[in-house]
Design an enzyme around this catalytic site. Structure first.
Site, PDB file in Angstrom:
ATOM      1  N   ASP A 265     -46.566  52.349   1.577  1.00 39.27           N
ATOM      2  CA  ASP A 265     -45.705  53.463   1.976  1.00 39.27           C
ATOM      3  C   ASP A 265     -46.216  53.946   3.336  1.00 39.27           C
ATOM      4  O   ASP A 265     -47.331  53.609   3.758  1.00 39.27           O
ATOM      5  CB  ASP A 265     -45.717  54.585   0.925  1.00 39.27           C
ATOM      6  CG  ASP A 265     -44.492  55.497   1.072  1.00 39.27           C
ATOM      7  OD1 ASP A 265     -43.799  55.412   2.118  1.00 39.27           O
ATOM      8  OD2 ASP A 265     -44.224  56.299   0.154  1.00 39.27           O
TER       9      ASP A 265
HETATM   10  C1  BGC Z   1     -41.288  57.569   1.797  1.00 38.64           C
HETATM   11  C2  BGC Z   1     -40.659  56.224   1.511  1.00 38.64           C
HETATM   12  C3  BGC Z   1     -39.815  55.796   2.683  1.00 38.64           C
HETATM   13  C4  BGC Z   1     -40.680  55.769   3.923  1.00 38.64           C
HETATM   14  C5  BGC Z   1     -39.926  55.340   5.170  1.00 38.64           C
HETATM   15  C6  BGC Z   1     -42.010  57.582   3.119  1.00 38.64           C
HETATM   16  O1  BGC Z   1     -42.376  58.882   3.456  1.00 38.64           O
HETATM   17  O2  BGC Z   1     -42.165  57.910   0.752  1.00 38.64           O
HETATM   18  O3  BGC Z   1     -39.863  56.304   0.352  1.00 38.64           O
HETATM   19  O4  BGC Z   1     -39.234  54.554   2.448  1.00 38.64           O
HETATM   20  O5  BGC Z   1     -41.204  57.060   4.149  1.00 38.64           O
HETATM   21  O6  BGC Z   1     -39.000  56.279   5.562  1.00 38.64           O
END
Ligand code: BGC
Length: 721
Positions: A242
């Site tokens: 993530d």
């Molecule tokens: C989130 C993810 C997301 C990623 C990219 C993160 O903060 O937890 O779910 O895909 O950002 O935007």
């Protein structure tokens, strides 16, 4: 594979390291924007070998990219589908696949390679701020919905990403919190959903979660990413972290977190160094071997070679948004859940009604954060009702329009920039009409409808307070006044819930005649509501998550962890007793149980047959529409295990089915199969099936069991993880 090895042999060490680290958040911190503005990340291109960057973009309710670009007249809107919890309320795998296909086409035609969805964490607690992005409290429903969605997305030649792997059930301190959970609960609940999706739909990628799992960051956890994901389940794609997760890029690579996203973590965390430099250094010092690095590069290349970017697909920037709007409508239409109906719905198109609540105009289409979308339009509840030509009270409508416009100009209620560039609108007081005004409104209308709305999003959890989990005093007073005035004249009152996850209902539901849960239904919300009011849509959704009577009833009492002001760890003490598994086993009565949902028609269940054929439990039964309206019915198969060596929940969902549209008098015969392995519990490193008598329980909900039959398993069985 040959091509992968060939590319691998041509890559320099530095190029390999670049491939396992993203280019930095596009468009932020001085990084150039992605070719698809608003995409969340990109892989490093290797121009020397003709390898372009792959583009990664969110998310669960539709593709999230910027709708406009500087110095560009064109627009890049994507369809806003209902939130995942509403998609799960459809219990309709074919429909989820269709939604996936539509999203996949938008992904491909806007030049994106991998969609950062579906999200599939478990509804452990109703207050998790991202619950709307997740399907259910049950792993079978979550896993099946995700599998269908992934199949749809990937049928379009682009990749899906199942996230957040794993045990990321809260937003509070999400980047550091340590989730402490038993292996049994992990395997049976939290991992199970992912296991189903990965085995059935083979997603191209998995996103490891922010949190620690039993002491180790998920992105640095070799047990999770190598043993469980690859060895046990045979996952063949790549794992990405993530965004800015974990604290050690070398450990991430060693643990099998193939791609570190978005790259350049030092841009947000000044304590950190450049991941590329750190990995190069570790290689030099022999702390990381080239073989370990190669493994990650190979996993990434396997996927990259399939991407539209690599195949030089020439995308149109013109997905079929009109066709997808219809699919968004259809998905919402099947996800509406009718919670209460004492002869209020459906009503005739000519019935005059009064619409209360600011949510009729400021309708919530979905939550905020990376699960947000930027559609061409959002049909508010009021607009949908007007478009359908229903007899809404125009004076009251005008009153609401003026009230909202005036309030939004005041300092206190002015819309303001929130997290993630969203515009936040402070909640408006709902109780501005006097009893006398409502009395006059009740005289000239036949039905009173009150909209209650909630929004939440990434980065924060909801709270067990008034105005959030509970109604605010002014919402409560509005319901009270409208009910008393309409009821005095023997007229009905309906509440429409425009919310992303459960709120408290039990204390006020007796005041009203009907409750319609429309969740956050995306861009078509108003059309879906209007058609449901007059019976063009017959509600056929059922709850994918329990609505508890009160917050104190929930099993995850220690959410979001300890110490309360800054949780460092959260212990999943309720273990396998999540959602209905807890309420049913410990006799706690919910407001509305898992699997519950009414229809304008009635269904009868009959002719249950159960047989054991090798390792398969075969089940068949018949569902008949015995009411007056055409409708679809969701039937659920729960299994009650014998009392043996291990503690089991009272019952568990093992299969389900949604009928086709049945006309009054029509029946459908349903045939379902449950592999024996799915009846097992995870005990000491393996799946264990107890011998004894099992009860198959066919329910219209988890507490409305219509048919039962016992079958026996003569010998204990074990299965490998
Ligand atoms: C989130 C993810 C997301 C990623 C990219 C993160 O903060 O937890 O779910 O895909 O950002 O935007």
């Amino acid at each position: 594979m040959k091509e992968v090895n060939e590319i691998l042999s041509k890559l320099t060490l530095e190029e390999k390291v670049k491939l396992v680290v993203g280019v930095g958040m596009p468009g932020f911190f001085g990084n150039p924007p992605s070719k698809v503005h608003g995409a969340a990340g990109e892989t490093h291109p290797i121009p020397r070998l003709g390898m372009p960057a792959a583009v990664l973009a969110d998310g669960p309710a539709g593709l999230r990219i910027n709708p406009t670009r500087e110095n560009d007249e064109k627009t890049y809107h994507a369809t806003a589908f209902p939130v995942e919890t509403m998609l799960a309320s459809t219990w309709n795998k074919e429909l989820l696949e269709k939604v996936g296909q539509a999203v996949g086409e938008e992904v491909r035609e806007y030049g994106v390679d991998i969609l950062l969805a579906p999200a599939m964490n478990i509804h452990r607690n109703p207050l998790c701020g991202r619950n709307f992005e997740y399907y259910s409290e049950d792993p079978v429903l979550s896993g099946e919905m995700a599998a269908a969605f992934v199949k749809g997305v990937q049928s379009q030649g682009v990749g899906a990403c199942v996230k957040h792997f794993v045990a990321n059930e809260q937003e509070t301190n999400r980047m550091q919190v340590d989730t402490i959970v038993s292996e049994r609960a992990l395997r049976e609940i939290y991992l199970k959903a992912f296991e189903i999706a990965i085995k059935k739909a083979k997603p191209w990628t998995v996103m490891s979660a922010y949190n620690k799992l039993n002491g180790k960051y998920c992105s640095q956890n070799a047990w999770l990413l190598k043993k469980v994901l690859r060895e046990d389940w045979g996952f063949e794609g790549f794992v990405m972290s993530d965004w800015y997760a974990g604290d050690n890029p070398v450990e991430q690579i060693k643990a099998g977190n193939d791609l570190i996203m978005p790259g350049k973590t030092y841009q947000v965390n000044f304590q950190r160094k450049d991941e590329i430099e750190e990995i190069m250094q570790a290689l030099k010092e022999g702390k990381l071997s080239e073989d370990e690095l190669n493994e990650c590069v190979r996993n990434i290349l396997n996927v990259l070679l399939k991407t539209p970017s690599f195949r030089k697909y020439s995308y149109s920037n013109k997905p079929d948004l009109d066709a997808h709007a219809k699919i968004a409508y259809e998905a919402g239409a099947e996800g509406v859940v009718l919670l209460k109906n004492n002869d209020v719905l459906p009503f005739d198109k000519t019935t005059p009604f009064a619409l209360f609540g600011t949510g009729q105009i400021e309708t919530i289409k979905g939550g905020t954060g990376s699960g947000d979308t930027h559609p061409r339009y959002i049909v508010s509840i009021l607009d949908g009702i007007k478009e359908a030509g229903l007899k809404v009270d125009e004076q009251l409508m005008k009153r609401y329009e003026d009230y909202i416009a005036k309030m939004r100009e005041t300092e206190q209620y002015k819309p303001r920039a929130g997290l993630w560039g969203t515009i936040e609108k402070p909640k408006l007081p709902e109780n501005f009409l006097s009893e006398d005004e409502i009395k006059v409104i009740a005289e000239r209308n036949d039905v009173g409808i009150i909209v209650i709305s909630r929004i939440s999003g990434e980065g924060y959890d909801r709270k067990p307070i008034k105005g959030d989990f509970y109604l605010s005093d002014d919402e409560f007073e509005l319901i009270q006044k409208v009910s008393s005035q309409f009821h005095k004249l023997e007229k009905k009152v309906l509440v429409i819930l425009n919310i992303g996850s459960p709120i408290e209902i039990a204390s006020w539901r007796d005041m009203v005649d009907g409750i319609l849960l429309i969740w956050q239904a995306g861009q078509e919300t108003g059309r879906i509501v209007a058609d449901t009011l007059v019976g063009k849509i017959n509600p056929s959704g059922k709850l994918p998550t329990t609505f508890p009577k009160d917050y104190k009833d929930i099993p995850s009492w220690n959410f979001p962890g300890e110490p309360v002001d800054n949780p460092q760890k959260v212990v999943y003490e309720e273990d396998i007793y999540v959602g209905y598994r807890y309420y049913d086993t410990f006799n706690v009565e919910p407001a509305y149980e898992f699997g519950f949902g009414l229809s304008y028609t009635k269904f009868e269940y009959k002719d249950l047959n159960v047989s054991l054929d090798g390792d398969l439990v075969k089940i068949s039964y018949v569902v008949t529409n015995v009411g007056k309206y055409p409708g679809k019915e969701i039937s659920q198969v729960y299994v009650k295990a014998p009392k043996g060596k291990i503690n089991k929940p009272f019952q568990e969902l093992k299969a389900f089915h949604k009928t086709r549209l049945l006309n009054p008098g029509e029946s459908e015969t349903i045939n379902l199969e449950i592999p024996l392995r799915e009846l097992a519990s995870f005990v000491k490193d393996e799946w264990f099936v107890e011998k004894g008598e099992y009860e198959i329980r066919i329910g219209a909900s988890s507490r409305d069991i219509r048919l039962r039959k016992i079958f026996s398993i003569e010998k204990e069985r074990t299965f490998k993880p």
